[in-house]
Design an enzyme around this catalytic site. Structure first.
Site, mmCIF file in Angstrom:
data_model
loop_
_atom_site.group_PDB
_atom_site.id
_atom_site.type_symbol
_atom_site.label_atom_id
_atom_site.label_comp_id
_atom_site.label_asym_id
_atom_site.label_seq_id
_atom_site.Cartn_x
_atom_site.Cartn_y
_atom_site.Cartn_z
ATOM 1 N N CYS A 253 19.441 -1.980 -21.282
ATOM 2 C CA CYS A 253 19.923 -3.330 -20.970
ATOM 3 C C CYS A 253 19.483 -3.710 -19.559
ATOM 4 O O CYS A 253 19.253 -2.853 -18.704
ATOM 5 C CB CYS A 253 21.432 -3.429 -21.135
ATOM 6 S SG CYS A 253 22.408 -2.230 -20.195
ATOM 7 N N SER A 286 21.710 1.664 -19.094
ATOM 8 C CA SER A 286 21.555 0.534 -18.181
ATOM 9 C C SER A 286 20.287 0.698 -17.360
ATOM 10 O O SER A 286 19.818 1.815 -17.126
ATOM 11 C CB SER A 286 22.749 0.464 -17.230
ATOM 12 O OG SER A 286 22.658 1.480 -16.230
ATOM 13 N N ASP A 287 19.722 -0.415 -16.929
ATOM 14 C CA ASP A 287 18.714 -0.316 -15.883
ATOM 15 C C ASP A 287 19.421 0.223 -14.645
ATOM 16 O O ASP A 287 20.659 0.178 -14.538
ATOM 17 C CB ASP A 287 18.067 -1.677 -15.618
ATOM 18 C CG ASP A 287 16.659 -1.546 -15.069
ATOM 19 O OD1 ASP A 287 16.332 -0.490 -14.503
ATOM 20 O OD2 ASP A 287 15.869 -2.506 -15.211
ATOM 21 N N CYS A 288 18.651 0.745 -13.713
ATOM 22 C CA CYS A 288 19.259 1.524 -12.641
ATOM 23 C C CYS A 288 20.092 0.653 -11.703
ATOM 24 O O CYS A 288 19.576 -0.293 -11.095
ATOM 25 C CB CYS A 288 18.193 2.302 -11.899
ATOM 26 S SG CYS A 288 17.476 3.568 -12.970
ATOM 27 N N ALA A 290 22.331 -1.336 -12.705
ATOM 28 C CA ALA A 290 22.696 -2.603 -13.341
ATOM 29 C C ALA A 290 24.193 -2.672 -13.631
ATOM 30 O O ALA A 290 24.771 -3.771 -13.656
ATOM 31 C CB ALA A 290 21.906 -2.794 -14.638
#
Length: 752
Positions: A253, A286-288, A290
């Site tokens: 995401c 998650s993207d880092c 996020a």
């Protein structure tokens, strides 16, 4: 349990883990091998359930961050879920001469329109990833070896040429992006042993992510306002294909919000679409950082506990970062239950079993892939082949190309990319010992037989013209001038969008200066996002678009220049005039806002359109009926009752020129009665064929009307009544073949 008690339990578990870890326990140890989760003959869900039943809540929580610590008493080693493979494994060289292969960037792969090649590249990357993992080669992050979960491919739609990461994607078309995703994922995950996954691919960034930092707003704060129609018609089809056709096991995401809800806390995206509609059964990461952005940047939640609650409840199973350290607090406060934690960790643990991390390496054939697969001759040849197939010939006035060595005595080489090396591989690499520059590739090819004079002229920023006179002087008596122009990561990159789509600084002035001295000018563009080269299009007789062609890119460019390879790539993006950026805001997510985005909606005149690409040979196309007779098919009338039936086309393609060459045959649906917010035309199929002179081959296109990406204002997939033209081939080159479909009444299609 109080917070102090929870912390005491966690401390005790960590101390116990540290003591047992020293014993080096694994599922092959006598202490553990009798446990059901260590039995490779049991189904994965049963093994996961057994392991979960033995883990404390604190241990479960510890495994939901990307840097998962080891749990020694259970034989669970530390593991970093974060490995990268955008166009090659991100990692160190295993030894001198054994380095991850850097293939062409995804925008190049899109330009190839070659599905089989994309899968071959992914298979090579996954082999290198396996070898690096089992030999503990350090990845992109100090202290962690390469894992088996790779956070690629990036399949967001390259909707605006200013987007700084557009070159990380295969282009602007949903169907092309979907087919890229399917083949990349299959190449990464599937191997010759169906018991285990070879590696795990991750389609990202879900969803509507295509802005880095523009006009004061960055990706961490951006709220993408997307209509239901655009979401279904443009921003999610590639992800749908990735899940439903590619069977991807991981989704990432994105940083941005979508219609007011952060993507990593968005139940509509992660539950309604991803799991309920498409049947996704993997894990979402998650993207880092996020998840922290939900709280810190989007201000969507009032506390850390409610932040992790919103993310887990929405369907984000794993956090890249450390925000999920607050999960214990959320459980203690009744915001989450242990069942919620179990659901998330079950999804990720499934994958650790499916890649064989709990089983003896002797049972997992992929663990035997040797390190010498890195930088192997086979992978270098594949990288060269891919680079050749991804370079687009945009202009060839009076057949100035290919160059003939016997006709050349002197070549002048100018431009900021004439000595480019690492930028040929764009980003997401760590060490690149195998890369040479275009200038060096020219010298290697021509030796001492041709004088090659290098005058760079300026760097990419090109803020002064002090070298221009030297470039002009060298060009005056040259047989040909090769100008390597373009942009780099100082202009477009993760975190950086473009303001202008022109060549930076005085690069155009450099072109004009050398052209005034010698009109035999070939412009070679090295860039990710499309560059508006209006002056060059009007004046330079030859233009080549190389994008970021990877570690073998310099040799591939020279192969194209001298005709050792016949260019066959096509543009996966629209090249707009420079004023396009003044006509529409990067914040505007609507595809149909004037003057429109991508070839599907753009109403202006592009410099070059999506799908454009020249060859050194010529082709013809004609219909061939199912009985082998040539001719034009009759108009078809299709009723709603026939909506799921396949429409079949068979086209004969012939190489009518004197050189062997490949051609990507593109099939479009063109609506003759479109409204302003419906696509002008859309890609529905493509195939690449290689033909010797006078050779011909039949190409087949089968698609159902329900596959046509038609969406109404409510986001419902409905094909309106009216006339639809099927166009196969290249209308610009005047060898397209066309058929007309009549839809008598609206056809309601499978939703989502």
């Amino acid at each position: 349990m109080t917070m102090m008690q929870s912390q005491f339990v966690l401390l005790c578990v960590l101390l116990l883990t540290a003591r047992v870890t020293a014993q080096g326990l694994s599922c092959q140890s006598d202490e553990l091998k009798s446990f059901p989760y260590c039995n490779p003959n049991l189904p994965v869900p049963e093994r996961v359930s057994d392991l979960l039943g033995r883990m404390t809540l604190a241990e479960k929580i510890s495994q939901l961050n990307n840097e998962a610590p080891e749990i020694g008493r259970l034989g669970i080693p530390k593991y970093n879920w974060w490995s990268e493979s955008l166009h090659g494994v991100l990692g160190k060289c295993a030894s001198e001469g054994q380095c991850p292969t850097s293939f062409p960037s995804p925008i190049n792969m899109g330009a190839s329109f070659n599905k089989a090649m994309i899968k071959n590249i992914a298979q090579a990357i996954s082999s290198e990833g396996r070898a690096m993992h089992h030999n503990n080669v350090e990845g992109g992050f100090d202290g962690f070896s390469v894992g088996l979960d790779f956070w690629a491919p990036n399949i967001n739609i390259f909707r605006d040429p200013r987007w700084g990461r557009g070159f990380e994607t295969p282009g602007e078309d949903p169907y092309l992006s979907g087919q890229y995703a399917v083949n990349y994922v299959q190449g990464m995950q599937e191997g010759n042993d169906h018991r285990y996954l070879k590696t795990v691919a991750t389609c990202k960034h879900f969803a509507a992510y295509s802005l880095e930092s523009w006009n004061g707003t960055d990706r961490y704060h951006f709220d993408a306002i997307v209509s239901d129609k655009d979401l279904v018609q443009t921003y999610t089809p590639a992800f749908r294909a990735c899940v439903m056709e590619g069977k991807v096991r991981s989704i990432m995401c994105s940083y941005n919000s979508v219609n007011g809800v952060p993507a990593c806390a968005n139940p509509f995206l992660m539950q309604t679409l991803l799991r309920d509609s498409w049947g996704f059964d993997g894990y979402v990461v998650s993207d880092c950082d996020a998840v922290s952005d939900i709280f810190n940047s989007h201000h969507f939640t009032p506390s850390w506990a409610t932040t992790v609650q919103s993310s887990v409840k929405a369907g984000c199973d794993m956090c890249c970062g450390d925000s999920y350290k607050h999960l214990q607090e959320a459980v203690d406060n009744g915001l989450l239950s242990e069942f919620d934690i179990d659901q998330s960790i079950r999804r990720s643990l499934n994958l650790r079993f499916e890649v064989g991390l709990f089983d003896s390496p002797s049972l997992v054939p992929y663990s035997q892939i040797p390190l010498d697969v890195l930088s192997s001759d086979a992978h270098k040849r594949l990288a060269l082949h891919a680079a050749r197939e991804s370079i687009v010939l945009l202009k060839n006035e009076n057949n100035i190309l290919p160059l003939r060595k016997e006709n050349l005595k002197k070549i002048t080489v100018v431009g900021p990319h004439s000595q480019a090396t690492n930028i040929l591989c764009s980003n997401y690499y760590r060490e690149l010992p195998n890369v040479i520059s275009p200038f060096d590739a020219l010298k290697n090819r021509l030796g001492d037989s041709v004088e090659i004079n290098l005058v760079t002229g300026c760097d990419v920023a090109c803020t002064n013209d002090t070298q221009f006179d030297s470039a002009v002087k060298s060009a005056q008596d040259a047989d040909i001038v090769l100008a390597f122009m373009g942009i780099d990561m100082s202009v477009e990159s993760e975190g950086l969008d473009r303001v202008s789509i022109d060549l930076p600084g005085l690069q155009n002035d450099l072109l004009k200066a050398v052209f005034s001295a010698n009109q035999n000018l070939i412009v070679i563009l090295i860039n990710g996002g499309p560059v508006s080269v209006e002056w060059a299009k009007d004046h330079a007789p030859g233009i080549i678009e190389a994008f970021y062609p990877g570690e073998q890119g310099a040799d591939a460019i020279v192969d194209i220049l001298f005709g050792d390879y016949n260019p066959s790539a096509r543009l996966p993006v629209t090249v707009y005039p420079s004023d396009y950026v003044n006509q529409i805001s990067l914040f505007d997510m609507s595809m149909s806002s004037s003057p429109g985005r991508t070839y599907r909606f753009y109403t202006g005149t592009p410099l070059w359109e999506f799908g454009f690409g020249l060859s050194y040979t010529t082709f013809t196309m004609i219909w061939r009926s199912v009985h082998g007779l040539r001719g034009t098919p009759p108009r078809r009338t299709v009723h709603a009752i026939q909506a799921k039936e396949m429409v079949n086309y068979r086209v004969n393609v012939m190489n009518t020129g004197t050189l062997p060459g490949a051609i990507s045959v593109l099939a479009y649906i063109v609506s003759n009665e479109t409204s302003g917010d419906s696509p002008r035309k859309q890609l529905v199929g493509f195939e690449k064929v290689f033909l010797q002179p006078a050779e011909q081959r039949d190409v087949f296109f089968d698609f159902a009307l329900t596959d046509i990406n038609a969406v109404n204002e409510k986001g419902q997939r409905i094909l309106r009544e009216g006339r639809y033209t099927v166009m196969i081939g290249d209308l610009v080159a005047e060898y397209a073949v066309m058929d007309t479909l009549m839809i008598d009444e609206p056809i309601k299609m499978e939703q989502s």
